[in-house]
Design a protein around this motif. Structure first.
Motif, PDB file in Angstrom:
ATOM      1  N   ASP A 163       0.807  -1.218   0.000  1.00 31.94           N
ATOM      2  CA  ASP A 163       0.000   0.000   0.000  1.00 31.94           C
ATOM      3  C   ASP A 163       0.842   1.271   0.000  1.00 31.94           C
ATOM      4  N   GLU A 164       1.942   1.251   0.735  1.00 32.99           N
ATOM      5  CA  GLU A 164       2.822   2.405   0.788  1.00 32.99           C
ATOM      6  C   GLU A 164       4.226   1.956   1.104  1.00 32.99           C
ATOM      7  N   SER A 165       5.198   2.805   0.762  1.00 32.82           N
ATOM      8  CA  SER A 165       6.586   2.407   0.952  1.00 32.82           C
ATOM      9  C   SER A 165       7.458   3.623   1.239  1.00 32.82           C
ATOM     10  N   PHE A 166       8.397   3.448   2.154  1.00 39.25           N
ATOM     11  CA  PHE A 166       9.373   4.491   2.475  1.00 39.25           C
ATOM     12  C   PHE A 166      10.212   4.803   1.240  1.00 39.25           C
ATOM     13  N   VAL A 167      10.451   6.097   1.001  1.00 40.82           N
ATOM     14  CA  VAL A 167      11.256   6.518  -0.142  1.00 40.82           C
ATOM     15  C   VAL A 167      12.535   7.210   0.286  1.00 40.82           C
ATOM     16  N   LEU A 168      12.427   8.163   1.238  1.00 38.45           N
ATOM     17  CA  LEU A 168      13.586   8.992   1.551  1.00 38.45           C
ATOM     18  C   LEU A 168      13.441   9.609   2.926  1.00 38.45           C
ATOM     19  N   ALA A 169      14.542   9.692   3.649  1.00 43.59           N
ATOM     20  CA  ALA A 169      14.566  10.443   4.900  1.00 43.59           C
ATOM     21  C   ALA A 169      14.803  11.911   4.568  1.00 43.59           C
ATOM     22  N   LEU A 170      13.966  12.780   5.106  1.00 41.75           N
ATOM     23  CA  LEU A 170      14.029  14.205   4.785  1.00 41.75           C
ATOM     24  C   LEU A 170      14.739  15.029   5.845  1.00 41.75           C
ATOM     25  N   GLY A 171      15.007  14.419   6.987  1.00 39.01           N
ATOM     26  CA  GLY A 171      15.624  15.148   8.077  1.00 39.01           C
ATOM     27  C   GLY A 171      14.604  15.572   9.110  1.00 39.01           C
ATOM     28  N   ALA A 172      15.087  15.880  10.309  1.00 39.94           N
ATOM     29  CA  ALA A 172      14.233  16.308  11.418  1.00 39.94           C
ATOM     30  C   ALA A 172      13.144  15.281  11.705  1.00 39.94           C
ATOM     31  N   GLY A 173      13.455  14.004  11.446  1.00 42.05           N
ATOM     32  CA  GLY A 173      12.502  12.939  11.733  1.00 42.05           C
ATOM     33  C   GLY A 173      11.409  12.777  10.692  1.00 42.05           C
ATOM     34  N   HIS A 174      11.436  13.540   9.628  1.00 43.45           N
ATOM     35  CA  HIS A 174      10.420  13.465   8.590  1.00 43.45           C
ATOM     36  C   HIS A 174      10.856  12.512   7.472  1.00 43.45           C
ATOM     37  N   LEU A 176       9.694  10.729   3.425  1.00 44.14           N
ATOM     38  CA  LEU A 176       8.884  10.759   2.210  1.00 44.14           C
ATOM     39  C   LEU A 176       8.417   9.342   1.938  1.00 44.14           C
ATOM     40  N   VAL A 177       7.099   9.168   1.823  1.00 41.30           N
ATOM     41  CA  VAL A 177       6.489   7.858   1.628  1.00 41.30           C
ATOM     42  C   VAL A 177       5.660   7.888   0.356  1.00 41.30           C
ATOM     43  N   GLN A 178       5.787   6.860  -0.489  1.00 41.74           N
ATOM     44  CA  GLN A 178       4.978   6.794  -1.699  1.00 41.74           C
ATOM     45  C   GLN A 178       3.714   5.967  -1.440  1.00 41.74           C
ATOM     46  N   LEU A 179       2.601   6.442  -1.984  1.00 46.44           N
ATOM     47  CA  LEU A 179       1.305   5.789  -1.815  1.00 46.44           C
ATOM     48  C   LEU A 179       0.971   5.007  -3.076  1.00 46.44           C
ATOM     49  N   PHE A 180       0.658   3.715  -2.919  1.00 49.66           N
ATOM     50  CA  PHE A 180       0.468   2.849  -4.076  1.00 49.66           C
ATOM     51  C   PHE A 180      -0.968   2.363  -4.270  1.00 49.66           C
ATOM     52  N   ARG A 216       5.703  12.543   6.111  1.00 47.16           N
ATOM     53  CA  ARG A 216       5.334  12.097   7.452  1.00 47.16           C
ATOM     54  C   ARG A 216       6.267  12.714   8.501  1.00 47.16           C
ATOM     55  N   ASN A 217       5.699  13.068   9.646  1.00 47.45           N
ATOM     56  CA  ASN A 217       6.519  13.620  10.725  1.00 47.45           C
ATOM     57  C   ASN A 217       7.097  12.508  11.585  1.00 47.45           C
ATOM     58  N   LEU A 218       7.734  12.891  12.683  1.00 50.36           N
ATOM     59  CA  LEU A 218       8.406  11.922  13.545  1.00 50.36           C
ATOM     60  C   LEU A 218       7.446  10.870  14.084  1.00 50.36           C
ATOM     61  N   ASP A 219       6.161  11.227  14.256  1.00 48.17           N
ATOM     62  CA  ASP A 219       5.156  10.295  14.769  1.00 48.17           C
ATOM     63  C   ASP A 219       4.477   9.494  13.667  1.00 48.17           C
ATOM     64  N   GLY A 220       4.907   9.692  12.429  1.00 43.52           N
ATOM     65  CA  GLY A 220       4.310   8.957  11.321  1.00 43.52           C
ATOM     66  C   GLY A 220       3.029   9.562  10.789  1.00 43.52           C
ATOM     67  N   LYS A 221       2.684  10.771  11.231  1.00 42.83           N
ATOM     68  CA  LYS A 221       1.471  11.432  10.771  1.00 42.83           C
ATOM     69  C   LYS A 221       1.766  12.259   9.522  1.00 42.83           C
ATOM     70  N   PRO A 222       0.869  12.236   8.546  1.00 40.11           N
ATOM     71  CA  PRO A 222       1.111  13.027   7.336  1.00 40.11           C
ATOM     72  C   PRO A 222       0.975  14.526   7.604  1.00 40.11           C
ATOM     73  N   VAL A 223       1.875  15.302   7.010  1.00 38.62           N
ATOM     74  CA  VAL A 223       1.830  16.755   7.152  1.00 38.62           C
ATOM     75  C   VAL A 223       1.705  17.446   5.799  1.00 38.62           C
ATOM     76  N   ALA A 224       1.880  16.693   4.716  1.00 36.36           N
ATOM     77  CA  ALA A 224       1.716  17.250   3.375  1.00 36.36           C
ATOM     78  C   ALA A 224       1.594  16.098   2.379  1.00 36.36           C
ATOM     79  N   THR A 225       0.950  16.367   1.257  1.00 32.95           N
ATOM     80  CA  THR A 225       0.747  15.381   0.203  1.00 32.95           C
ATOM     81  C   THR A 225       1.217  15.972  -1.117  1.00 32.95           C
ATOM     82  N   LEU A 226       1.907  15.161  -1.922  1.00 33.00           N
ATOM     83  CA  LEU A 226       2.416  15.603  -3.208  1.00 33.00           C
ATOM     84  C   LEU A 226       1.839  14.735  -4.328  1.00 33.00           C
TER      85      LEU A 226
END
Length: 294
Positions: A163-174, A176-180, A216-226
């Protein structure tokens, strides 16, 4: 006197605005009438007010120091097609200035229709929902849309690696996750209070040129969608379609550089659009500094 809504150019104006919203027919058809009596009506009234001041030229709203001026009369000296040129130009400009709000309202209409919200059945004598008809400005429609999207009830949706997969660490615990999957889009939409999970984007999941990503933030909650289409960054939205915070924009900027995603305005345009100026979508006000045009 001809009613402002029976004006011979009214339907052309609404049609051109609908084209600028850039929605597939499957999504547009169920809400076409709602678009017309909400965004279309406000769009028309905005231009009536402008025409009462100057029907040929208009300055960029809010730019008071050195405004850019735009011709808005359709270039009648070019001959046939003045009306279509005029409203195509005006729709492009209006979306350049108001696209974030316009798509926020559209998301609400899609969601309300998909979920059968009761207010849709409370109509006036002409068959239009009273909730929409009482909104005479874009700001009022935005207010109603924000309330309507927040009233949705998120429920737990269990997702797996398909369903989704980790793509990249953005820093500050955030991250980038891709939605499939449809389930991933649904959960993203519920948590972010926008319509990505309401079916409008389902058909694009199988398109290799389209990608949906969640910050996603440090808690795994989405903060923006691309949304990425053909390597171009088309949408970048925070909760309830608001602009992402500057901190989130800064975190995403290196990823945009790394993947080579480009500004949506830089995509190839049909030759018939030449002379109309750059199309501006919601993402244009949200691009991280690394990809902004000078």
């Amino acid at each position: 006197m001809v009613s402002k809504y029976n004006h011979p150019e009214y339907h052309e104006a609404v049609f051109r605005l609908t084209c600028e919203l850039d929605m597939p027919d499957r999504v547009l058809h169920p809400i076409r009438n709602l678009i017309g009596c909400s965004l279309g009506r406000v769009f028309w009234l905005d231009w009536l007010r402008q025409d009462s001041r100057d029907a040929e030229w208009m300055a960029t709203p809010g730019d008071h120091e050195d405004p850019e001026w735009h011709r808005i009369d359709g270039w009648p000296e070019r001959g046939d097609g003045t009306t279509s040129r005029k409203w195509s130009r005006r729709a492009t400009l209006w979306m350049q200035w108001h696209s974030v709000d316009a798509w926020h309202i559209t998301d609400w209409l899609i969601t309300a229709t998909a979920e059968g919200h009761p207010w849709l059945a409370n109509v006036d004598a002409a068959g239009y929902p009273k909730k929409l008809m009482k909104c005479g400005t874009l700001e009022r429609l935005v207010h109603e849309a924000t309330k309507g999207l927040r009233q949705r009830n998120p429920r737990e949706i269990m997702l797996g690696p398909d369903d989704e997969s980790f793509v990249l660490a953005l820093g500050a615990g955030h991250t980038l996750v891709q939605l499939f999957s449809r389930a991933a889009l649904r959960k993203e939409g519920l948590l972010m209070h926008h319509c990505i999970g309401q079916g409008a984007y389902d058909d694009l999941l199988d398109d290799p040129d389209v990608g949906f990503f969640s910050i996603r933030n440090l808690d795994g909650k989405p903060v923006a969608t691309l949304e990425i289409r053909g390597g171009y960054l088309r949408q970048f939205r925070g909760p309830a379609n608001a602009q992402p915070t500057d901190a989130v924009k800064d975190l995403v900027a290196p990823a945009i550089e790394a993947f080579g995603w480009q500004d949506w305005r830089d995509r190839p345009r049909p030759t018939q659009d030449e002379g109309y100026g750059p199309e501006a979508i919601a993402i244009l006000t949200n691009l991280p500094p690394a990809r902004r045009r000078s």
